[in-house]
Design an enzyme around this catalytic site. Sequence first.
Site, PDB file in Angstrom:
ATOM      1  CB  SER A 137     -74.701   5.703 -30.423  1.00 50.55           C
ATOM      2  OG  SER A 137     -74.281   7.048 -30.427  1.00 50.55           O
TER       3      SER A 137
ATOM      4  CE  LYS B 280     -68.562   9.902 -21.629  1.00 52.04           C
ATOM      5  NZ  LYS B 280     -69.675  10.823 -21.323  1.00 52.04           N
TER       6      LYS B 280
ATOM      7  CG  ASN C 274     -66.849  14.035 -24.446  1.00 51.94           C
ATOM      8  OD1 ASN C 274     -66.036  14.954 -24.337  1.00 51.94           O
ATOM      9  ND2 ASN C 274     -68.020  14.199 -25.034  1.00 51.94           N
TER      10      ASN C 274
ATOM     11  N   GLY D 245     -74.223   9.388  -9.749  1.00 51.99           N
ATOM     12  CA  GLY D 245     -73.201   8.899 -10.665  1.00 51.99           C
ATOM     13  C   GLY D 245     -71.978   9.801 -10.653  1.00 51.99           C
TER      14      GLY D 245
ATOM     15  N   GLY E 269     -68.985   8.864 -12.242  1.00 53.69           N
ATOM     16  CA  GLY E 269     -68.057   8.331 -13.227  1.00 53.69           C
ATOM     17  C   GLY E 269     -67.649   9.380 -14.238  1.00 53.69           C
TER      18      GLY E 269
ATOM     19  CE1 TYR F  14     -78.281   8.932 -28.203  1.00 49.24           C
ATOM     20  CE2 TYR F  14     -76.710   9.757 -26.600  1.00 49.24           C
ATOM     21  CZ  TYR F  14     -76.982   9.174 -27.821  1.00 49.24           C
ATOM     22  OH  TYR F  14     -75.960   8.832 -28.659  1.00 49.24           O
TER      23      TYR F  14
ATOM     24  N   GLY G 144     -81.810  13.395 -22.023  1.00 49.58           N
ATOM     25  CA  GLY G 144     -80.406  13.423 -22.391  1.00 49.58           C
ATOM     26  C   GLY G 144     -80.135  13.890 -23.800  1.00 49.58           C
TER      27      GLY G 144
END
Length: 294
Positions: free
Chosen positions: A20, A76, A97, A136, A138, A231, A252
Amino acid sequence: MNNANDIFLAGLIGRGIARSRTPEMHMAEATAQHMRSVYRILDVDLLPAGQQDIKDIVHAAEMTGFNGLNVTYPFKMEVMALLDELSPNAAAVGSVNTIVFRNGKRIGHNTDLWGFAESFRRNMPDAPLETVLLIGAGGAGVAVAHALADCGVRHLMIFDLDPARAAQLASLVQANRADLTVEPVATIGEAVSLELSGLVNASPVGMAKSPGTPFPLPLLRSGMWVADIVYFPLETELLAAAAKRGCRVLPGSGMAVFQAVRAFELFTGRHADPVRMKAAFDAFDMIPRATADA
């Protein structure tokens, strides 16, 4: 001597997040603002078996004096049960988040919504918005769905491998955005039977730990735009194929930077510079791999 307002301590909880770029963005901005900073990656996949309970991780961070935590896949929604309060946007979308620890309370926010919307507005200002497919439903998908509505999408279709989750998100967005047509689709083929203006991947498919593409590549058309919230890698298989087909693409990175800008402001009470944070994001690839993976 530094006072408490000059010290920034935070972390990121998720799975498969060792690469990340979030820590570099936050620490670079803190340094630019003359703060002492530590930002830790809390990759649950890499923790010992007895230390993977998210409830314990959040408690430990709070007790250690963290300003707050960022939360990513797949926590999340799960993390919401551990919080004392939700911001209006987090409550509306049902996803968190960013957690801020303040005055003995855990307050949940959602910076993904603004992050995606801001990236889309800046990079796709004239994109057609008649019919869009979101893949998606989620924790990230709920924020992106609302962001797409805020950006002016008129007909939003939602696909998820769990049809019930897609239907639940469609109902939520429809209730929050009455002027938008929202519907779940059972298959991607059902959505493609209409002429799509664009599509967004908000699923984990395409991440380094979940390679592949969530959308059948032969169904891409040059007139579509394609966005991905993944990303790492920065260019997913979906985006690479879409660019080759002649589609406009949105990686992203924009959402990652702008959600971090808003999160930094929530953590510290200070305005963040998106240009500086984007520079830190881009500089990540220049860090030697042994250091970046640490």
